[in-house]
Design a protein around this motif. Structure first.
Motif, PDB file in Angstrom:
ATOM      1  N   SER A  49       0.816  -1.211   0.000  1.00 54.86           N
ATOM      2  CA  SER A  49       0.000   0.000   0.000  1.00 54.86           C
ATOM      3  C   SER A  49       0.849   1.261   0.000  1.00 54.86           C
ATOM      4  O   SER A  49       0.719   2.128  -0.867  1.00 54.86           O
ATOM      5  CB  SER A  49      -0.934   0.009   1.226  1.00 54.86           C
ATOM      6  N   ARG A  52       3.084   2.709  -2.907  1.00 55.60           N
ATOM      7  CA  ARG A  52       2.408   3.365  -4.022  1.00 55.60           C
ATOM      8  C   ARG A  52       2.201   4.852  -3.778  1.00 55.60           C
ATOM      9  O   ARG A  52       1.666   5.549  -4.641  1.00 55.60           O
ATOM     10  CB  ARG A  52       1.029   2.722  -4.263  1.00 55.60           C
ATOM     11  N   THR A  53       2.593   5.335  -2.607  1.00 51.00           N
ATOM     12  CA  THR A  53       2.254   6.698  -2.218  1.00 51.00           C
ATOM     13  C   THR A  53       3.468   7.618  -2.218  1.00 51.00           C
ATOM     14  O   THR A  53       4.608   7.182  -2.042  1.00 51.00           O
ATOM     15  CB  THR A  53       1.627   6.729  -0.809  1.00 51.00           C
ATOM     16  N   HIS A  55       3.364  11.624  -0.752  1.00 53.28           N
ATOM     17  CA  HIS A  55       2.574  12.797  -0.394  1.00 53.28           C
ATOM     18  C   HIS A  55       3.078  13.349   0.930  1.00 53.28           C
ATOM     19  O   HIS A  55       3.510  12.602   1.806  1.00 53.28           O
ATOM     20  CB  HIS A  55       1.093  12.422  -0.285  1.00 53.28           C
ATOM     21  N   TYR A 117      -5.763  12.257  -1.044  1.00 53.75           N
ATOM     22  CA  TYR A 117      -4.737  11.694  -1.930  1.00 53.75           C
ATOM     23  C   TYR A 117      -4.883  10.179  -2.043  1.00 53.75           C
ATOM     24  O   TYR A 117      -4.822   9.614  -3.140  1.00 53.75           O
ATOM     25  CB  TYR A 117      -3.355  12.064  -1.417  1.00 53.75           C
ATOM     26  N   LEU A 118      -5.077   9.502  -0.912  1.00 52.26           N
ATOM     27  CA  LEU A 118      -5.235   8.047  -0.943  1.00 52.26           C
ATOM     28  C   LEU A 118      -6.451   7.631  -1.750  1.00 52.26           C
ATOM     29  O   LEU A 118      -6.430   6.627  -2.472  1.00 52.26           O
ATOM     30  CB  LEU A 118      -5.349   7.495   0.482  1.00 52.26           C
ATOM     31  N   CYS A 122      -3.866   8.540  -6.020  1.00 50.89           N
ATOM     32  CA  CYS A 122      -3.009   7.411  -6.373  1.00 50.89           C
ATOM     33  C   CYS A 122      -3.498   6.733  -7.648  1.00 50.89           C
ATOM     34  O   CYS A 122      -4.651   6.897  -8.063  1.00 50.89           O
ATOM     35  CB  CYS A 122      -2.985   6.383  -5.241  1.00 50.89           C
ATOM     36  N   ARG A 157      -9.677   2.810  -8.798  1.00 50.46           N
ATOM     37  CA  ARG A 157     -10.114   4.164  -8.448  1.00 50.46           C
ATOM     38  C   ARG A 157     -11.608   4.358  -8.647  1.00 50.46           C
ATOM     39  O   ARG A 157     -12.241   5.154  -7.959  1.00 50.46           O
ATOM     40  CB  ARG A 157      -9.349   5.199  -9.282  1.00 50.46           C
TER      41      ARG A 157
END
Length: 310
Positions: A49, A52-53, A55, A117-118, A122, A157
């Protein structure tokens, strides 16, 4: 790196966090997973998880180890977790908040930006599913960063509802639909609910599911907040110092109560939450009082499962 695990920063349901130093002298936090709990699923889930971020309001993963010990290396957050600053350990109404209202407002905005953002920023949508003060870390400038992705769910998404097995989250912050599908499907709106409960704790300075001797229901807490909002009262343990601060407190409170609506469809998205928080107070409509219990179901308090017992 940890000097034989000398400096313990904290402990969770399935891990212990130690302060450490990289060869270049940079301080980091090393999260060591308890080998006796689980089969490594939460570890792999967290790596999958958070990798992938990228921020400012998401804690940075610098590396991990899977051989001999399962461990994750994160940036070091000097102020620790948010709960140390907002929760009154003794549950006394006389306790004064240790954060000023402007700082609390900026923290609320930062957490909302991280969640937005999550959910939207993403390549894949990430549902955190364990938003609580202990999982919000603060740097030296009190910039909040979301951490602990062990229970996160990665989905497409455009997925409005996701399928999960069992109940994920921590008592007091779990959205109704997470433990009972009769309230709707699990989605990004489940994180919105947890966010709302977290912000209400910031306002009230106490845990939302332990409110004293007169009532044991965790939903008594937002009920108490709602009554103060209706009557125009200031919360006794967090007095605002000016009309501007009073308006800020009222605005944050109204947005939070929108976030904890029982029906997920009545909760705003995190994008809308940011719009409501950053716009004028007059633009935020008065929230309905959240229903305390399902007319045909059991009370919320009997259905929660903590992340440490999953």
């Amino acid at each position: 790196m940890t000097y034989s695990f000398r400096d313990k920063l904290g402990q969770g349901g399935y891990s212990v966090v130690y302060k450490a130093s990289l060869p270049d002298g940079r301080q980091v936090a090393v999260k060591v997973i308890n080998e006796s709990k689980g089969n490594g699923e939460e570890f792999i889930n967290e790596v999958a998880s958070i990798s992938r971020t990228s921020h400012v309001n998401i804690v940075s993963l610098l590396g991990f180890c899977y051989e001999n010990k399962r461990a994750l290396i994160y940036e070091f957050m000097s102020k620790g977790s948010l709960d140390k600053f907002i929760l009154n350990r003794g549950f006394s109404d006389a306790t004064i908040c240790s954060l000023d209202w402007n700082t609390m407002y900026q923290i609320a905005i930062g957490i909302a930006r991280g969640l937005e953002y999550l959910h939207q920023g993403c390549v894949s949508r990430i549902l955190h599913l364990d938003i609580k003060p202990q999982n919000i870390l603060l740097d030296e400038n009190f910039c909040p960063k979301i951490s602990d992705f062990g229970l996160a769910k990665i989905c497409q998404r455009n997925d409005s509802v996701v399928s999960i097995l069992g109940t994920r989250g921590t008592i007091g912050y779990i959205a109704p639909e997470v433990f009972s599908r009769t309230y709707g499907g699990v989605s990004h709106k489940s994180d919105v609910y947890s966010y709302g409960m977290l912000i209400l704790e910031m306002i009230g300075g106490r845990k939302n599911y332990d409110t004293g001797d007169s009532c044991t229901s965790e939903m008594y807490f937002p009920d108490w907040i709602y009554k103060d909002l209706e009557q125009g009262n200031n919360l006794e343990n967090c007095l605002a110092n000016s009309d501007e601060e009073n308006d800020t407190v009222r605005q944050i409170t109204m947005v939070s109560l929108w976030c904890i609506q029982t029906n997920p469809y009545n909760r705003p998205s995190m994008s809308k939450v940011l719009e409501m928080l950053q716009g004028p107070l007059q633009s935020v409509s008065y929230p309905p009082k959240p229903f305390l219990h399902s007319p045909e179901g059991p009370s919320f308090q009997t259905s929660y499962v903590s992340s440490s017992t999953l």
